[in-house]
Enzyme design. Sequence first.
Site: not given
Ligand code: 3PG
Ligand code: MG
Length: 506
Positions: A90, A303, A459, A482
């Site tokens: 990142r 899931k 992710g 997310g």
């Molecule tokens: C992540 O790692 O998903 C993003 O940086 C957002 O972080 P958060 O899910 O804690 O809002």
């Molecule tokens: Mg997150």
Amino acid sequence: MEIEPERHQIEAPTRSTFSLLFLLFDGSAVLRLLSKIFSFSSRPFSFSFLPSPPPPPLFFVLPPLSQPLQVRADLNVPLDKDLKITDDTRIRAAIPTLKYLVDNGAKVLLTSHLGRPKDGPEDKFRLNPVVPRLQELLKGTKVGKVDDCIGESVAKAAKALGNGKEGGRFRGVFFSAGKRGGMKGRRRARNKLEEKKLTLLFFLSIPPPPHPSGELLVLENVRFYKAETKNEPDFAKALAANADIYVNDAFGTAHRAHGSTEGVTKYLSPSVAGFCMQKELDYLDGAVAQPKRPFAAIVGGSKMSSKIGVIETLINKVDKIFLGGGMIFTFYKAQGKAVGASLVEEDKLDLARELIAMAEKKGVQFILPTDVIVADKFAADAKTQVVSIDAIPDGWMGLDIGPNSLKAFQAALSDCKQVIWNGPMGVFEMDAFAKGTYGVAETLAELTPKGTVTIIGGGDSVAAVEKAGLADKMSHISTGGGASLELLEGKVLPGVAALDEALVAA
Ligand code: 3PG
Ligand code: MG
């Protein structure tokens, strides 16, 4: 590790086709002239001399900036117990924007969150470890840090940037031109520039001016204030207090309507997207909306409930959909098969049947694995066997797709011109159940040089591709978990919607 510009830089005509001519004279005459020209066109502000579609980012020439710019990046990197960065993806993803800005002489206030601190400042959530890494990646640029993100200490440090001199040498700023609603956004951006009586834009192929070096100041974790996640206006205002223009490059946090991602746009103008953000939107939104075909989606993960939205949305866009991961057992059970001790979401059986029917109705190939690796327990040292999905023994659980399925996936993927992958095929964290996931990663890595656009969104599949050492073999690896999921579900990301070119999801 070196920066990999080709992976993180947008292939927009920003540097390749056009260079900018920065003209810093009183632009009002030019402005009047250009608005005359544009008034002849049916659209009030048309860039017909730009290649279209897709519209490239717009560059505006600004007068000397007396204030720094604020850049929001997602520097939420994983740290080990000694606070060492274990994956700097990142940070590297934020470099093209930061480098572009400092190379153009900008003073940059950089904001981010790290982790989820609950109650004010905590050392393990400080952004300190990020600073030396940024310094390495931005060789020659002064990178400082303040231990707060609002208030006196920030104001003082911001003022001292560039030895307190005007940020007079920064002359360009980019605007993302959204693929949808682009003209509206451009118009709005133009209006904003007019309000500010700014000089105008130029696109000419001459070498850019010599690059004076700007400066970077990292502010402390914005989540040390609860007002950040609550998006309280006073906090956003305080965050905006020392800057002029806002650049959001934090795609990974764009699904959060927080002070530093959304609130701040009400006080900083213009608010624009950075290169990382733009690239993510180009791939996860643009490429998905206007895909090369055949277009395939591979959806995995344990899931089904967390992937319903993605599967539903993608069924409407793809030619083939491949499923893997723990969720396949819900589909098998829905088809009346015995699944042993495998994970099943009993309340999703009807939905599983509906999704299969929906794919059939749309003429989308719905491809489920035909064999799986089963284990006698959920453990790395479990006994395992490969079985057909019609012969899962009682008490055994499926933890990966089998070799025949992998072959079938490979064959069906071979003619695809675009593939998007979200979610692993099995429990790849354990070697015994990693073959399916790595096999898919390898298949995609082989397809990319043959011209297939390969997009890894989200992710766990990103982690798998990184772990397999194949990250640089993909067309695009998302920095968002997310955020990618929500974008693929067709949701509007508040951090994007707040920018001057609001991107409206389908
Ligand atoms: C992540 O790692 O998903 C993003 O940086 C957002 O972080 P958060 O899910 O804690 O809002
Ligand atoms: Mg997150």
